[in-house]
Design an enzyme around this catalytic site. Structure first.
Site, PDB file in Angstrom:
ATOM      1  N   ALA A  54      -9.922   3.873 -15.323  1.00  0.00           N
ATOM      2  CA  ALA A  54     -10.169   2.489 -14.943  1.00  0.00           C
ATOM      3  C   ALA A  54     -11.513   2.466 -14.227  1.00  0.00           C
ATOM      4  O   ALA A  54     -11.956   3.485 -13.685  1.00  0.00           O
ATOM      5  CB  ALA A  54      -9.048   2.003 -14.038  1.00  0.00           C
ATOM      6  N   GLY A  66      -6.847   6.127 -16.176  1.00  0.00           N
ATOM      7  CA  GLY A  66      -6.480   5.132 -17.191  1.00  0.00           C
ATOM      8  C   GLY A  66      -6.755   5.607 -18.610  1.00  0.00           C
ATOM      9  O   GLY A  66      -6.137   5.114 -19.558  1.00  0.00           O
ATOM     10  N   GLU A 100      -3.855   7.641 -19.474  1.00  0.00           N
ATOM     11  CA  GLU A 100      -2.721   6.716 -19.577  1.00  0.00           C
ATOM     12  C   GLU A 100      -2.744   5.905 -20.867  1.00  0.00           C
ATOM     13  O   GLU A 100      -1.717   5.696 -21.501  1.00  0.00           O
ATOM     14  CB  GLU A 100      -2.713   5.790 -18.355  1.00  0.00           C
ATOM     15  CG  GLU A 100      -2.315   6.544 -17.086  1.00  0.00           C
ATOM     16  CD  GLU A 100      -2.576   5.757 -15.814  1.00  0.00           C
ATOM     17  OE1 GLU A 100      -3.707   5.249 -15.647  1.00  0.00           O
ATOM     18  OE2 GLU A 100      -1.663   5.639 -14.991  1.00  0.00           O
ATOM     19  N   GLU A 152      -6.088  10.144  -9.678  1.00  0.00           N
ATOM     20  CA  GLU A 152      -5.975   9.002  -8.765  1.00  0.00           C
ATOM     21  C   GLU A 152      -5.723   9.363  -7.307  1.00  0.00           C
ATOM     22  O   GLU A 152      -6.286   8.743  -6.407  1.00  0.00           O
ATOM     23  CB  GLU A 152      -4.867   8.042  -9.242  1.00  0.00           C
ATOM     24  CG  GLU A 152      -5.243   7.217 -10.443  1.00  0.00           C
ATOM     25  CD  GLU A 152      -4.941   7.902 -11.775  1.00  0.00           C
ATOM     26  OE1 GLU A 152      -4.669   9.132 -11.771  1.00  0.00           O
ATOM     27  OE2 GLU A 152      -4.966   7.235 -12.806  1.00  0.00           O
TER      28      GLU A 152
END
Ligand code: DAK
Length: 258
Positions: free
Chosen positions: A63, A108, A111, A131
């Site tokens: 992200a 992300g 993910e 993270e």
């Protein structure tokens, strides 16, 4: 679209996240464009999707940390929901999705690849959920999907330790199905997509649904899900053609998605 490219090659759709300067990091605009791209896929013609990143260095480096850095709690939750909604759309998309992971798949990025049905990667791929080193938890499903794919112990080791792994380890623990030299990755993805695209679309779609939905419930409920989706294939043109072709000892002429 600015950040997502889409190309249809016969029955295969190729989605490319195209934000190479930021290693294809996912900001709100990318997520919105991905969402629209999926909505616009021609589901009559396309029978398998490939998701990849632009360039030869990164699939998706996570992200967008710049965008996330100043979010309030409420905005953070909304950003998480935006990502989760798109990822879930991919995961439950009625057409299989192959992630062709061409480099970094961090946060992300890891993910989104786990929201795809099948992952293959290049030799330079790196996977991880970094993270906790940034002061947050994985927020796009990583705490859930990583454990389901590689097992609880490995997932906890990777997430708590923010430990990245290379392609060979990802292959060893079952996070990816295969590893290729970078120049062979897309041809391999297209070959696999082509193989899937040749089969009966309703049967492929129902198999995806049965596997996904069955994994979330106990076995008694799961086999009922399978029974219903199995039954749903009957009386279709494709079921009749597939079985008649076998009985008549000939090749299937064509599966027509009906
Ligand atoms: N976000 C924004 N920009 C990024 C980025 C990212 N994740 N990753 C790379 N970039 C940008 C860099 O800032 C740099 O931009 P410029 O400085 O050139 O403008 C450019 O891409 C090239 O990166 P580097 O210069 O760093 O390239 P290197 O080869 O040296 O390093 C790297 C590559 C992948 C090792 C490094 O870029 C890196 O560590 N990137 C960050 C990887 C990372 O930590 N990813 C996880 C992000 S956290 C949630 C929702 C979502 C999430 C969590 C919660 N909720 C709302 C609950 C998800 C979180 C994440 O994904």
């Amino acid at each position: 679209m600015e950040f997502v490219l889409y190309e249809q090659r016969g029955a295969v759709g190729i989605i490319t996240i195209n934000r190479e300067k930021a290693l294809n990091a996912l900001n709100s605009a990318v997520l919105d464009e991905l969402d629209k791209t999926l909505d616009n896929v021609n589901q009559e013609e396309v029978r398998c999707l490939i998701l990849t990143g632009a360039g030869q260095k990164s699939f998706v480096a996570g992200a967008d940390i710049g965008e996330m850095s100043s979010l309030t709690k409420k905005e953070g939750e909304a950003f998480g929901k935006k990502g989760n909604d798109v990822f879930r759309k991919l995961e439950t998309f009625p057409i299989p999705v192959i992630a062709a992971i061409n480099g970094f798949a961090l946060g992300g990025g890891c993910e989104i690849s786990m929201s795809c049905d099948i992952r293959i990667c290049s030799e330079n791929a790196v996977f991880g959920q970094p993270e906790v080193g940034l002061g947050i938890t994985p927020g796009f499903g990583g705490t859930q999907r990583l454990a389901r794919i590689v097992g609880v112990g490995k997932a906890k080791e990777m997430i708590y330790g923010a430990r990245n792994i290379k392609a060979d380890e990802a292959y060893r623990i079952g996070l990816v199905n295969n590893v290729y030299p970078i120049e062979e990755l897309m041809p391999a993805a297209e070959k696999l997509a082509g193989t899937i695209a040749k089969n009966a679309p309703i049967a492929v779609r129902n198999s995806k649904k049965a596997i996904n939905e069955g994994l979330d419930v106990g076995m008694d409920e799961a086999i009922v899900i399978e029974e219903k989706l199995f039954g749903d294939c009957f009386e279709s043109y494709d079921q009749k053609e597939g079985m008649t072709a076998f009985i008549e000892k000939r090749k299937v002429e064509a599966f027509l998605n009906k």
